[in-house]
Design a protein around this motif. Structure first.
Motif, PDB file in Angstrom:
ATOM      1  N   GLU A 140       0.723  -1.144   0.177  1.00 24.41           N
ATOM      2  CA  GLU A 140       0.130   0.014  -0.119  1.00 24.41           C
ATOM      3  C   GLU A 140       0.974   1.174   0.088  1.00 24.41           C
ATOM      4  O   GLU A 140       2.171   1.245   0.556  1.00 24.41           O
ATOM      5  CB  GLU A 140      -1.018  -0.001   1.148  1.00 24.41           C
ATOM      6  N   ASP A 141       0.316   2.306  -0.645  1.00 18.73           N
ATOM      7  CA  ASP A 141       1.305   3.459  -0.814  1.00 18.73           C
ATOM      8  C   ASP A 141       1.819   3.958   0.557  1.00 18.73           C
ATOM      9  O   ASP A 141       2.775   4.665   0.681  1.00 18.73           O
ATOM     10  CB  ASP A 141       0.500   4.688  -1.441  1.00 18.73           C
ATOM     11  N   GLU A 142       0.913   3.845   1.895  1.00 16.01           N
ATOM     12  CA  GLU A 142       1.416   4.263   2.990  1.00 16.01           C
ATOM     13  C   GLU A 142       2.800   3.737   3.516  1.00 16.01           C
ATOM     14  O   GLU A 142       3.514   4.470   4.192  1.00 16.01           O
ATOM     15  CB  GLU A 142       0.501   3.946   4.110  1.00 16.01           C
ATOM     16  N   ARG A 143       3.166   2.479   2.893  1.00 13.98           N
ATOM     17  CA  ARG A 143       4.279   1.962   3.325  1.00 13.98           C
ATOM     18  C   ARG A 143       5.734   2.884   2.721  1.00 13.98           C
ATOM     19  O   ARG A 143       6.531   3.094   3.477  1.00 13.98           O
ATOM     20  CB  ARG A 143       4.531   0.488   2.855  1.00 13.98           C
ATOM     21  N   SER A 144       5.328   3.441   1.453  1.00 11.00           N
ATOM     22  CA  SER A 144       6.309   4.522   0.902  1.00 11.00           C
ATOM     23  C   SER A 144       6.369   5.801   1.576  1.00 11.00           C
ATOM     24  O   SER A 144       7.471   6.471   1.612  1.00 11.00           O
ATOM     25  CB  SER A 144       5.913   4.583  -0.567  1.00 11.00           C
ATOM     26  N   ILE A 145       5.330   6.029   2.231  1.00  7.22           N
ATOM     27  CA  ILE A 145       5.287   7.448   3.068  1.00  7.22           C
ATOM     28  C   ILE A 145       5.799   7.223   4.217  1.00  7.22           C
ATOM     29  O   ILE A 145       6.637   8.107   4.792  1.00  7.22           O
ATOM     30  CB  ILE A 145       3.934   7.935   3.341  1.00  7.22           C
ATOM     31  N   HIS A 146       5.488   6.236   4.980  1.00  6.83           N
ATOM     32  CA  HIS A 146       5.779   5.902   6.572  1.00  6.83           C
ATOM     33  C   HIS A 146       7.016   5.209   6.760  1.00  6.83           C
ATOM     34  O   HIS A 146       7.532   5.017   7.928  1.00  6.83           O
ATOM     35  CB  HIS A 146       4.735   5.459   7.373  1.00  6.83           C
ATOM     36  N   THR A 147       7.659   4.482   5.676  1.00  2.36           N
ATOM     37  CA  THR A 147       8.727   3.622   5.828  1.00  2.36           C
ATOM     38  C   THR A 147       9.872   3.729   4.828  1.00  2.36           C
ATOM     39  O   THR A 147       9.270   4.307   3.865  1.00  2.36           O
ATOM     40  CB  THR A 147       8.506   1.964   6.056  1.00  2.36           C
ATOM     41  N   ASP A 148      10.701   3.277   5.190  1.00  2.00           N
ATOM     42  CA  ASP A 148      12.002   3.054   3.897  1.00  2.00           C
ATOM     43  C   ASP A 148      11.995   1.692   3.247  1.00  2.00           C
ATOM     44  O   ASP A 148      12.956   1.187   2.901  1.00  2.00           O
ATOM     45  CB  ASP A 148      13.208   3.579   4.445  1.00  2.00           C
ATOM     46  N   THR A 199      26.070   1.052  10.347  1.00  2.00           N
ATOM     47  CA  THR A 199      25.476   2.134   9.460  1.00  2.00           C
ATOM     48  C   THR A 199      25.728   3.296   9.824  1.00  2.00           C
ATOM     49  O   THR A 199      25.952   4.503   8.941  1.00  2.00           O
ATOM     50  CB  THR A 199      24.048   2.006   8.936  1.00  2.00           C
ATOM     51  N   GLY A 200      25.791   3.787  11.057  1.00  2.07           N
ATOM     52  CA  GLY A 200      25.931   5.070  11.575  1.00  2.07           C
ATOM     53  C   GLY A 200      24.756   5.685  11.522  1.00  2.07           C
ATOM     54  O   GLY A 200      24.366   6.956  12.074  1.00  2.07           O
ATOM     55  N   ASP A 201      23.671   5.002  11.294  1.00  5.45           N
ATOM     56  CA  ASP A 201      22.215   5.789  11.170  1.00  5.45           C
ATOM     57  C   ASP A 201      21.403   5.103  12.498  1.00  5.45           C
ATOM     58  O   ASP A 201      21.463   4.014  13.049  1.00  5.45           O
ATOM     59  CB  ASP A 201      21.165   5.259  10.060  1.00  5.45           C
ATOM     60  N   LEU A 202      20.516   6.244  12.866  1.00  7.11           N
ATOM     61  CA  LEU A 202      19.550   5.545  13.773  1.00  7.11           C
ATOM     62  C   LEU A 202      18.097   5.039  13.153  1.00  7.11           C
ATOM     63  O   LEU A 202      17.721   5.756  12.282  1.00  7.11           O
ATOM     64  CB  LEU A 202      18.969   6.563  14.579  1.00  7.11           C
ATOM     65  N   ALA A 203      17.487   4.095  13.606  1.00 10.92           N
ATOM     66  CA  ALA A 203      16.384   3.694  12.876  1.00 10.92           C
ATOM     67  C   ALA A 203      15.263   2.747  14.129  1.00 10.92           C
ATOM     68  O   ALA A 203      15.817   2.533  15.036  1.00 10.92           O
ATOM     69  CB  ALA A 203      16.729   2.821  11.552  1.00 10.92           C
ATOM     70  N   ARG A 204      13.960   2.562  13.388  1.00 11.14           N
ATOM     71  CA  ARG A 204      13.167   1.673  14.062  1.00 11.14           C
ATOM     72  C   ARG A 204      12.681   0.864  13.126  1.00 11.14           C
ATOM     73  O   ARG A 204      12.530   0.991  11.818  1.00 11.14           O
ATOM     74  CB  ARG A 204      12.044   2.321  14.804  1.00 11.14           C
ATOM     75  N   ILE A 205      12.520  -0.632  13.352  1.00 12.59           N
ATOM     76  CA  ILE A 205      11.879  -1.493  12.483  1.00 12.59           C
ATOM     77  C   ILE A 205      10.606  -2.117  13.167  1.00 12.59           C
ATOM     78  O   ILE A 205      10.497  -2.326  14.252  1.00 12.59           O
ATOM     79  CB  ILE A 205      12.882  -2.868  12.637  1.00 12.59           C
ATOM     80  N   ALA A 261      15.491   7.337  11.188  1.00 10.57           N
ATOM     81  CA  ALA A 261      15.256   8.195  12.332  1.00 10.57           C
ATOM     82  C   ALA A 261      16.035   9.307  12.565  1.00 10.57           C
ATOM     83  O   ALA A 261      15.768  10.355  13.150  1.00 10.57           O
ATOM     84  CB  ALA A 261      14.649   7.598  13.603  1.00 10.57           C
ATOM     85  N   GLY A 262      17.303   9.111  11.773  1.00 14.11           N
ATOM     86  CA  GLY A 262      18.204  10.112  12.174  1.00 14.11           C
ATOM     87  C   GLY A 262      19.609   9.452  11.884  1.00 14.11           C
ATOM     88  O   GLY A 262      19.857   8.469  11.460  1.00 14.11           O
ATOM     89  N   ARG A 263      21.024  10.405  12.066  1.00 14.60           N
ATOM     90  CA  ARG A 263      22.061   9.786  11.783  1.00 14.60           C
ATOM     91  C   ARG A 263      23.005   9.971  12.937  1.00 14.60           C
ATOM     92  O   ARG A 263      22.878  11.175  13.430  1.00 14.60           O
ATOM     93  CB  ARG A 263      22.613  10.443  10.387  1.00 14.60           C
ATOM     94  N   THR A 264      23.786   8.995  13.215  1.00 11.47           N
ATOM     95  CA  THR A 264      24.969   9.143  14.331  1.00 11.47           C
ATOM     96  C   THR A 264      25.902   9.873  13.550  1.00 11.47           C
ATOM     97  O   THR A 264      26.893  10.520  14.038  1.00 11.47           O
ATOM     98  CB  THR A 264      25.037   7.813  14.878  1.00 11.47           C
ATOM     99  N   LYS A 265      26.076   9.632  12.347  1.00 13.40           N
ATOM    100  CA  LYS A 265      27.228  10.303  11.417  1.00 13.40           C
ATOM    101  C   LYS A 265      26.739  11.914  11.121  1.00 13.40           C
ATOM    102  O   LYS A 265      25.492  12.054  10.917  1.00 13.40           O
ATOM    103  CB  LYS A 265      27.082   9.590  10.031  1.00 13.40           C
ATOM    104  N   ASP A 266      27.555  12.475  11.051  1.00  9.96           N
ATOM    105  CA  ASP A 266      27.397  14.047  11.013  1.00  9.96           C
ATOM    106  C   ASP A 266      27.245  14.512   9.559  1.00  9.96           C
ATOM    107  O   ASP A 266      28.353  15.106   9.048  1.00  9.96           O
ATOM    108  CB  ASP A 266      28.372  14.930  11.911  1.00  9.96           C
ATOM    109  N   VAL A 267      26.397  14.318   8.940  1.00  8.15           N
ATOM    110  CA  VAL A 267      26.291  14.266   7.452  1.00  8.15           C
ATOM    111  C   VAL A 267      24.850  14.737   7.114  1.00  8.15           C
ATOM    112  O   VAL A 267      23.935  14.398   7.830  1.00  8.15           O
ATOM    113  CB  VAL A 267      26.507  13.153   6.780  1.00  8.15           C
TER     114      VAL A 267
END
Length: 557
Positions: free
Chosen positions: A364-372, A427-433, A442-448
């Protein structure tokens, strides 16, 4: 060049046993195309008019692609390029870019793709670090003299033996040295083309990515790591030989390189390259060539959708648009679905791995809106806390991955490889599954900062700002942008009695030869910086202040 791709040998047996490494190179794929469909149009390169000359369209069949790859390969060998030598290529999406990589692969050379936005500062480091033997540049592109820049750098780069100029007219031109002479008919051509063909675990690509160290890191990939990503990527998207891919995202990015250069050849499909993004031209190409798939960042999707809607020109052959680099606003998904009639696929990936997660065509389209998206086959993900313990579904933590497409390591910097003994890569990234296995970054631990899909090396820009005689303290932070996802804001504390404004800051960074896309587009001047007791600037507070200021319309500081 000696490549220290130390992450490849330990996992080879397991990857082959699981059927995730295919032991197939781009040479094998191209040879198969030439044998199976020699007269099929493989590549259509649309060169826009950019003030440097008239635009043009060039086409290659697979037979012509193979012949030109052999020609340029022998030409490179005549320039002294051999196995494991690095050929740096700073070209837009021109046909020469694709052919240089195919030619390098014929003789075991390693291609180093370089973004055309890079200038002296970035290039001098990358070319020296990678010990590039040959640098291929345009004579001019979008008003900039690349030939002059490249030849100016050469004196300080002892490994750089040759600058080759596409569109040049002198003895160092691409035509004179590589594409013009019928090198493939020379008596020793067959020997040259066979003596150093790379194996599937040899380094085939050296591509630089910005990180927290303040200097770019050279990512090493083999045929096995790239093919291990391309095959499941295409399968999830339902792509095959009948598809036509439009690639307007730069091929010097992993997006363009893997899915605009390599993937069409792997699939025996066709690709249309566009060197300057212009949505009206994209629409014309989609309809003229029957384009069914494209991949780019959010601004491309926004521009294309808006232009289709405003012009009333539909794109009925376009089945899917994969959008990555930043979350896709819900309103844009709705607008794009209505205007394009195509499925909007959300994805997340890294230079070190290629695409890691994709939504599915039947989601469903919501998956593209709310997830990666969810992981591709051959990819495992987990979210952990600061102690490395796995977190339950829905909780945000550090994102680790274990992937068949994980890179071979960072050139000359194995201490930064970020991969443990069990092959988990930080990965240096913050995420949730979530409970269905779909990921949200959800964010990046890497400063980019990611501006329109382009990584801004924050530490490097900040270090330059500290060299400005008017600045005592500096921080570069992201602020949200509807079109580009993020833009960069410089927050500075002036030295006593000094003043700084945005025009002078921009002029200073331009004088330092910084890529234009890396220069902050906003400036906030403060008397002090929020900091920890140890004196470290608390950037999260600056970001929060920026966001609150934008919401209220008041100054951020």
């Amino acid at each position: 060049m000696e490549f220290d791709a130390v992450l490849l040998p330990p996992r080879r047996a397991r990857m082959v046993a699981q059927g995730l490494w295919h032991d197939r190179t781009i040479n094998d794929a191209l040879d198969a195309c030439v044998a199976a469909c020699p007269d099929k149009v493989a590549l259509t390169a649309v060169r826009m008019k950019d003030g440097e000359g008239e635009g043009a369209t060039v086409r290659f069949t697979y037979r012509e692609l193979g012949r030109m790859a052999d020609r340029i390969a022998v030409g490179l060998a005549r320039l002294g390029v051999g196995r494991n030598d690095v050929v740096a290529c700073q070209l837009p999406n021109w046909w020469e870019f694709t052919l240089v990589y195919l030619a390098c692969s014929r003789i075991g050379a390693v291609m180093n793709p370089l973004m055309h936005i890079f200038r002296e500062r970035e290039l001098s480091f990358m070319l020296k670090h990678g010990a590039a033997k040959v640098l291929i540049v345009p004579a001019r592109f979008r008003g900039f003299d690349f030939e002059q820049m490249a030849t100016g750098l050469q004196a300080d780069l002892p490994d750089l033996a040759q600058v080759v100029v596409v569109g040049g007219s002198g003895a160092n031109s691409f035509d004179a040295l590589l594409a013009g002479p019928a090198w493939e008919t020379e008596p020793d051509a067959a020997q040259v083309l066979q003596r150093a063909r790379p194996g599937p675990d040899d380094v085939t690509q050296l591509i630089y990515t910005s990180g927290t160290t303040g200097e770019p890191k050279g990512v090493m990939h083999s045929a096995n790591t790239t093919m291990a990503n391309i095959v499941p990527y295409a399968q999830r998207l339902g792509l095959g030989a009948d598809d036509v891919v439009l690639m307007a995202s730069p091929m010097a990015h992993q997006t363009g390189f893997m899915y605009g250069l390599m993937m069409p050849i792997v699939l025996q499909a066709s690709v249309v390259l566009q060197d300057i993004w212009e949505p009206r031209q994209a629409i014309a190409s989609i309809n003229a060539e029957g384009v069914s798939f494209t991949m780019a960042s959010t601004p491309f999707l926004s521009d294309l959708s808006k232009t289709v809607a405003e012009s009333g020109t539909p794109v009925p052959t376009l089945r899917a648009f994969l959008c990555a680099g930043a979350p896709i606003p819900g309103a844009l998904v709705e607008q794009a679905r209505k205007a394009l009639g195509a499925k909007i696929v959300s994805a997340w990936g890294m230079t070190e791995n290629g695409a890691v997660t994709l939504t599915r065509l039947d989601d469903e389209d919501e998956r593209s809106i709310h997830t990666d998206g969810c992981p591709l086959p051959g990819v495992e993900l987990k979210v952990v806390d600061v102690d490395g313990l796995a977190l339950p579904a829905g909780e945000v933590g550090r994102l680790l991955l274990r992937s068949c497409s994980n890179f071979g390591g960072y050139l000359k910097r194995p201490q930064f490889n970020g991969t443990d003994a069990a092959d988990w890569f930080d990965t240096g990234d913050l995420a949730r599954i979530d409970e269905r296995g779909y990921v949200r970054i959800a964010g990046r631990t890497k400063d980019v900062i990611i501006r329109g899909g382009e990584n801004i090396p924050v530490v490097e820009v900040e270090s330059l700002l500290y060299r400005n005689p008017d600045i005592a303290m500096a921080a570069v932070v992201a602020y949200p942008d509807e079109r580009l996802g993020e833009r960069a804001c410089a927050v500075v504390v002036p030295k006593p009695g000094r003043q700084i404004d945005l025009p002078s800051l921009v002029a200073f960074l331009k004088a330092e030869k910084v890529a234009l896309q890396y220069i902050p587009e906003r400036l906030i001047v403060r008397e002090t910086m929020p900091s920890t007791p140890s004196g470290k600037i608390q950037k999260f507070k600056l970001r929060d202040e920026l966001m609150r200021a934008d919401e209220s319309g008041a100054p951020a500081a």
